[in-house]
Design a protein around this motif. Structure first.
Motif, PDB file in Angstrom:
ATOM      1  N   SER A 194      40.845  53.001  21.555  1.00  0.00           N
ATOM      2  CA  SER A 194      41.242  54.249  20.458  1.00  0.00           C
ATOM      3  C   SER A 194      42.662  54.616  21.275  1.00  0.00           C
ATOM      4  CB  SER A 194      40.233  55.191  20.353  1.00  0.00           C
ATOM      5  OG  SER A 194      40.010  55.801  21.488  1.00  0.00           O
ATOM      6  N   SER A 195      42.366  54.426  22.865  1.00  0.00           N
ATOM      7  CA  SER A 195      43.522  55.326  23.767  1.00  0.00           C
ATOM      8  C   SER A 195      44.652  54.273  23.401  1.00  0.00           C
ATOM      9  CB  SER A 195      42.994  55.171  25.296  1.00  0.00           C
ATOM     10  OG  SER A 195      41.895  56.002  25.330  1.00  0.00           O
ATOM     11  N   HIS A 196      44.486  52.991  23.582  1.00  0.00           N
ATOM     12  CA  HIS A 196      45.662  51.849  23.400  1.00  0.00           C
ATOM     13  C   HIS A 196      46.398  52.235  22.360  1.00  0.00           C
ATOM     14  CE1 HIS A 196      43.262  49.072  26.217  1.00  0.00           C
ATOM     15  NE2 HIS A 196      44.128  49.535  26.884  1.00  0.00           N
ATOM     16  N   LEU A 197      45.634  52.436  20.989  1.00  0.00           N
ATOM     17  CA  LEU A 197      46.157  52.786  19.750  1.00  0.00           C
ATOM     18  C   LEU A 197      47.057  54.228  19.732  1.00  0.00           C
ATOM     19  CD1 LEU A 197      43.309  51.809  17.229  1.00  0.00           C
ATOM     20  CD2 LEU A 197      45.144  50.290  18.010  1.00  0.00           C
ATOM     21  N   GLU A 198      46.926  54.730  20.744  1.00  0.00           N
ATOM     22  CA  GLU A 198      47.754  56.305  20.972  1.00  0.00           C
ATOM     23  C   GLU A 198      49.069  55.944  21.445  1.00  0.00           C
ATOM     24  OE1 GLU A 198      44.833  58.697  23.064  1.00  0.00           O
ATOM     25  OE2 GLU A 198      43.379  58.479  21.389  1.00  0.00           O
ATOM     26  N   GLY A 199      49.480  54.843  22.165  1.00  0.00           N
ATOM     27  CA  GLY A 199      50.987  54.616  22.584  1.00  0.00           C
ATOM     28  C   GLY A 199      50.850  54.259  24.073  1.00  0.00           C
ATOM     29  N   CYS A 200      50.753  52.766  24.077  1.00  0.00           N
ATOM     30  CA  CYS A 200      50.882  52.469  25.303  1.00  0.00           C
ATOM     31  C   CYS A 200      51.278  50.751  25.442  1.00  0.00           C
ATOM     32  CB  CYS A 200      49.106  52.410  25.909  1.00  0.00           C
ATOM     33  SG  CYS A 200      48.836  51.328  27.312  1.00  0.00           S
ATOM     34  N   ASP A 201      52.103  50.632  26.495  1.00  0.00           N
ATOM     35  CA  ASP A 201      52.635  49.129  26.707  1.00  0.00           C
ATOM     36  C   ASP A 201      51.706  48.641  27.494  1.00  0.00           C
ATOM     37  OD1 ASP A 201      54.215  47.064  26.456  1.00  0.00           O
ATOM     38  OD2 ASP A 201      55.507  47.740  28.339  1.00  0.00           O
ATOM     39  N   ARG A 202      51.240  47.429  27.081  1.00  0.00           N
ATOM     40  CA  ARG A 202      50.344  46.617  27.775  1.00  0.00           C
ATOM     41  C   ARG A 202      50.959  45.300  28.129  1.00  0.00           C
ATOM     42  NH1 ARG A 202      44.718  46.399  24.265  1.00  0.00           N
ATOM     43  NH2 ARG A 202      43.607  46.000  26.275  1.00  0.00           N
ATOM     44  N   ARG A 203      50.720  45.154  29.624  1.00  0.00           N
ATOM     45  CA  ARG A 203      51.138  43.842  29.892  1.00  0.00           C
ATOM     46  C   ARG A 203      50.241  42.985  30.797  1.00  0.00           C
ATOM     47  NH1 ARG A 203      57.229  44.809  31.771  1.00  0.00           N
ATOM     48  NH2 ARG A 203      57.133  42.495  31.983  1.00  0.00           N
ATOM     49  N   TRP A 204      50.123  41.763  30.544  1.00  0.00           N
ATOM     50  CA  TRP A 204      49.284  40.982  31.293  1.00  0.00           C
ATOM     51  C   TRP A 204      50.085  39.823  32.309  1.00  0.00           C
ATOM     52  CZ3 TRP A 204      48.574  42.524  26.552  1.00  0.00           C
ATOM     53  CH2 TRP A 204      47.558  43.077  26.156  1.00  0.00           C
ATOM     54  N   ASN A 205      49.388  39.076  33.334  1.00  0.00           N
ATOM     55  CA  ASN A 205      49.875  38.192  34.239  1.00  0.00           C
ATOM     56  C   ASN A 205      51.033  38.848  35.090  1.00  0.00           C
ATOM     57  OD1 ASN A 205      48.441  35.910  33.320  1.00  0.00           O
ATOM     58  ND2 ASN A 205      49.966  35.408  31.608  1.00  0.00           N
ATOM     59  N   ILE A 206      50.686  40.133  35.607  1.00  0.00           N
ATOM     60  CA  ILE A 206      51.699  40.858  36.335  1.00  0.00           C
ATOM     61  C   ILE A 206      50.900  41.271  37.783  1.00  0.00           C
ATOM     62  CG2 ILE A 206      53.003  42.994  36.750  1.00  0.00           C
ATOM     63  CD1 ILE A 206      53.532  42.607  33.813  1.00  0.00           C
ATOM     64  N   SER A 207      51.736  40.855  38.902  1.00  0.00           N
ATOM     65  CA  SER A 207      51.087  40.990  40.190  1.00  0.00           C
ATOM     66  C   SER A 207      52.029  42.159  40.881  1.00  0.00           C
ATOM     67  CB  SER A 207      51.112  39.773  41.003  1.00  0.00           C
ATOM     68  OG  SER A 207      50.922  40.055  42.539  1.00  0.00           O
ATOM     69  N   THR A 208      51.187  43.113  41.441  1.00  0.00           N
ATOM     70  CA  THR A 208      52.030  44.294  42.126  1.00  0.00           C
ATOM     71  C   THR A 208      52.424  43.921  43.409  1.00  0.00           C
ATOM     72  OG1 THR A 208      50.828  45.577  40.655  1.00  0.00           O
ATOM     73  CG2 THR A 208      51.958  46.835  42.469  1.00  0.00           C
ATOM     74  N   LYS A 209      53.666  43.880  43.942  1.00  0.00           N
ATOM     75  CA  LYS A 209      54.088  43.516  45.411  1.00  0.00           C
ATOM     76  C   LYS A 209      54.197  44.888  46.265  1.00  0.00           C
ATOM     77  CE  LYS A 209      55.036  39.731  45.958  1.00  0.00           C
ATOM     78  NZ  LYS A 209      53.734  38.570  46.024  1.00  0.00           N
ATOM     79  N   ALA A 210      54.848  45.851  45.642  1.00  0.00           N
ATOM     80  CA  ALA A 210      55.169  47.080  46.466  1.00  0.00           C
ATOM     81  C   ALA A 210      55.223  48.160  45.587  1.00  0.00           C
ATOM     82  CB  ALA A 210      56.308  46.800  47.478  1.00  0.00           C
ATOM     83  N   PHE A 211      55.417  49.278  46.404  1.00  0.00           N
ATOM     84  CA  PHE A 211      55.571  50.783  45.634  1.00  0.00           C
ATOM     85  C   PHE A 211      56.989  51.242  46.373  1.00  0.00           C
ATOM     86  CE2 PHE A 211      50.858  50.516  45.512  1.00  0.00           C
ATOM     87  CZ  PHE A 211      50.764  50.493  43.979  1.00  0.00           C
ATOM     88  N   GLN A 212      57.935  51.728  45.718  1.00  0.00           N
ATOM     89  CA  GLN A 212      58.985  52.367  46.338  1.00  0.00           C
ATOM     90  C   GLN A 212      59.146  53.898  45.913  1.00  0.00           C
ATOM     91  OE1 GLN A 212      62.237  49.603  45.290  1.00  0.00           O
ATOM     92  NE2 GLN A 212      61.584  48.241  46.948  1.00  0.00           N
ATOM     93  N   GLY A 213      59.832  54.692  46.748  1.00  0.00           N
ATOM     94  CA  GLY A 213      60.042  55.919  46.142  1.00  0.00           C
ATOM     95  C   GLY A 213      61.182  56.581  46.993  1.00  0.00           C
TER      96      GLY A 213
END
Ligand SMILES: Cc1cc2nc3c(=O)[nH]c(=O)nc-3n(C[C@H](O)[C@H](O)[C@H](O)COP(=O)(O)OP(=O)(O)OC[C@H]3O[C@@H](n4cnc5c(N)ncnc54)[C@H](O)[C@@H]3O)c2cc1C
Length: 476
Positions: free
Chosen positions: A342-361
Motif C-alpha cells: 500500500s505504501s508503494h501505491l502512495e507515490g514512490c519511484d522503485r528501482r532494481w539492480n542498483i549498487s551504492t558506491k558512496a555518499f556525498q554531501g
C-alpha cells in the motif's frame, strides 16, 4: 457444507480487502486496510474447496491453523466455533491477520487455477468479531505448577512462549528492554499496518491471566543472567535480531544517513505518545532515498510520505522479481514475485539492480548518493549468483537516506549470550528447532534463533519452544 457452497470457488470471485483512499490515508497513521464486510466474508469463506489435502494448513501456515474448518464455520455463521478453532492453534491472530503476508493463501488449492480464498481476511473477521462479541475471555489459570520461567524479550516469539507456559501453570515473567512490550510489532511495524491498541488489548489479557511484565529492563546489563539462573527454573531467550546491516561505503559518516529501524521506531513512539515533539530525522520537505527493497524499506516509504517527503525513491541491489509467480517457486511454495505494498501505491519511484558506491554531501550532511547499475549472473534455477557493474556511474539526490538492508543478528555489545554461556551460529543463538540450546534450562525462540523472518514464524517458534520448556519443567 451446503450444496451451493461446494461450487462457490467456481461461481464466486475473490473479494479481498481494499485500502482507504490515498489522499486521505497519507494524512494520518491509522490503519490503511479496509476489510470486506462480514456478509461478504461469509460468502468468500464458501469459496474454500475443503480440498482433500489442505495445503494451506499443512504447508502454508506455520501455526497449522485449521483453515478449512474455520472457513466452513464462518460460512455457516458459527462464529464461536470459528473462534475456538482459530484460538486452538494461534496465540495472536489479531496480529497475523493484519500483518502476515498470508503464506496460507499462496498454497491455497483454489489458487492453482483461480484466485485463492481470502484466508487472512476471514481470520481477521473471526478474531475481531470474537473480541467485539465477548468471545475472547480471560483464561484464568486455576492450578499453578510451582515452577517459574523468565522470558527475555516481549516480541511475538516471547509473548507466545509466555502465553502458553502461563496456561501450563508456570509462573512467567517477561523481561523487556523497551518501555512497552511488543518488540517489532510495536517499534518496527508502522501504525498504518498495525494499530498499537491491538497490542495493548492482548497485553492486558496476558496480565489478567497472570503473566508479569518487567519492562525497561535490559537483561545482561540491568539484571545479570546469573540472577535469572538463580531465580527461575527455565529461561527463554526471544530477543530478536535488531543489529541492522550497515553500508560501509565512503561518506557513510554524513548526517542524514540512518538505519530504517531507528527512523521507524521513533515515528511509532511519536504516534503512541511515548515521545513528543518533532521527529529528529523527519522526511518533511526532503528527498528520501530508501536503500533496500523489502518490507522494512516499504514501511520507510509509507512513513516518509506521511511525514511530507518531497520525493521518495527506493533502490534494491537485487533484480526486479517477475510480476507473477516464478517458475522456480511453483505452487504450493511461497512465490518469488514482485510485491507492491500500500505504501508503494502512495507515490514512490522503485528501482532494481542498483549498487551504492558512496555518499556525498555538504557541511557534513548527505546530499547525493553515487550508484552504478549492475547485471546479475543467474543460476539455471534463476537464483542471482554474482553481479558485474555496467554503464556509467550516476547520482541520486537525497538529503535523507534510510538503510533497510536487513539485520545481522545479535548486537555485538549485548552481554547476555556470553553470560549464559550460549554458543552462537551465524551471530544467532545455536539451538535445535525445538529451541533447546547447549545450556540446560535455557531455550531460544523467534528471530534470535532462526534469523529475521515473519511475525507468524516468531509466534510459531515461541509456541514450539514453550512445549520444550514445559517438558523440561515437568521432568525437573
Ligand atoms: C520494519 C519492520 C517491518 C516488519 N513488517 C512485518 C510484517 O508486515 N509482517 C511480518 O510478518 N513480519 C514483519 N516484520 C518481521 C517481524 O516483525 C519479526 O520477524 C518479528 O517481530 C520477530 O519476533 P521476535 O519476537 O523474534 O523478535 P522481536 O520482535 O525483535 O522482539 C524481540 C524483543 O526482545 C527485546 N530484547 C532484546 N534484547 C533484550 C535484552 N537483553 N533484555 C530484554 N529485552 C531484550 C527487544 O527489545 C524486543 O522487544 C517486520 C520487521 C521490521 C523490522
Amino acid at each position: 457444507m451446503g450444496a451451493n457452497m461446494k461450487r462457490a470457488f467456481l461461481d464466486v470471485k475473490r473479494q479481498a480487502h481494499s485500502y482507504r483512499p490515498i489522499e486521505e490515508r497519507i494524512r494520518d497513521f491509522n490503519e490503511v486496510e479496509v476489510p470486506p464486510a462480514p456478509d461478504v466474508l461469509k460468502i468468500q469463506a464458501e469459496r474454500c474447496m475443503d480440498c482433500g489435502i489442505p495445503f494451506c494448513h499443512g504447508c502454508g501456515c506455520p501455526l497449522e491453523n485449521q483453515i478449512p474448518e474455520i472457513n466452513a464455520a464462518v460460512a455457516a455463521g458459527r462464529l464461536a466455533d470459528a473462534w475456538d478453532l482459530l484460538a486452538s492453534t494461534s496465540n495472536f491472530p489479531e496480529f497475523t491477520s493484519r500483518v502476515c503476508p498470508a503464506l496460507c493463501e499462496a498454497s491455497c488449492t483454489a489458487g492453482q487455477h483461480l484466485d485463492p480464498v481470502t484466508i487472512r481476511q476471514i481470520e481477521r473477521y473471526t478474531v475481531d468479531a470474537a473480541f467485539e462479541q465477548g468471545l475472547v475471555k480471560i483464561r484464568r489459570v486455576t492450578k499453578r505448577s510451582g515452577k517459574s520461567v523468565a522470558v527475555v524479550g516481549a516480541g511475538p516469539a516471547g509473548l507466545a512462549a509466555a502465553d502458553i507456559l502461563n496456561q501450563h501453570g508456570h509462573k512467567v515473567t517477561v523481561f523487556e528492554r523497551d518501555r512497552f512490550p511488543g518488540g517489532l510489532l510495536r517499534y518496527g511495524i508502522p501504525d498504518f499496518k498495525l494499530d498499537k491498541g491491538v497490542i495493548e488489548r492482548r497485553i492486558k489479557l496476558l496480565e489478567a491471566e497472570g503473566v508479569v511484565f518487567e519492562t525497561g529492563v535490559n537483561i545482561g546489563i540491568d539484571i545479570s543472567c546469573d540472577y535469572l539462573k538463580r531465580k527461575f527454573d527455565a529461561i527463554v531467550i526471544a530477543t530478536g535480531t535488531r543489529a541492522p546491516r550497515d553500508l560501509n561505503v565512503p561518506g557513510r559518516e554524513l548526517k542524514g544517513i540512518l538505519p530504517a529501524t531507528v527512523f521507524l521506531a521513533k515515528q511509532n513512539r511519536l504516534v503512541s505518545g511515548e515521545d513528543s515533539g518533532e521527529h529528529p530525522f523527519t522526511a518533511k520537505g526532503k528527498k528520501v532515498l530508501v536503500i533496500g527493497g523489502g518490507d522494512t524499506g516499504s514501511d520507510c516509504v509509507g512513513t516518509s510520505i506521511r511525514q511530507g517527503a518531497k520525493s521518495v525513491t527506493q533502490i534494491e541491489i537485487m533484480p526486479k522479481p517477475p510480476e507473477t509467480r516464478s517458475v522456480n517457486t511453483p505452487w504450493p511454495a511461497w512465490p518469488y514475485m514482485l510485491r507492491t505494498s500500500s505504501s508503494h501505491l502512495e507515490g514512490c519511484d522503485r528501482r532494481w539492480n542498483i549498487s551504492t558506491k558512496a555518499f556525498q554531501g555538504k557541511n557534513g550532511s548527505v546530499q547525493r548518493v553515487c550508484c552504478t547499475e549492475i547485471e546479475w549472473e543467474l543460476s539455471p534455477q534463476g537464483k542471482p549468483l554474482k553481479f558485474t557493474e555496467k554503464g556509467e556511474p550516476f547520482e541520486l539526490e537525497a538529503d535523507l537516506v534510510l538503510l533497510a538492508m536487513g539485520f545481522t543478528g545479535i548486537p555485538k555489545e549485548d552481554p547476555y549470550p556470553a553470560q549464559l554461556g550460549l554458543n552462537l551460529e551465524r551471530n544467532l543463538i545455536k539451538a535445535g528447532c525445538d529451541g533447546i540450546t547447549d545450556v540446560s534450562g535455557v531455550f531460544a525462540a523467534g528471530d534470535v534463533k532462526s534469523g529475521p523472518s515473519l511475525v507468524v514464524r516468531a509466534i510459531a517458534s515461541g509456541a514450539k519452544v514453550a512445549q520444550s520448556v514445559n517438558a523440561f519443567l515437568n521432568k525437573k
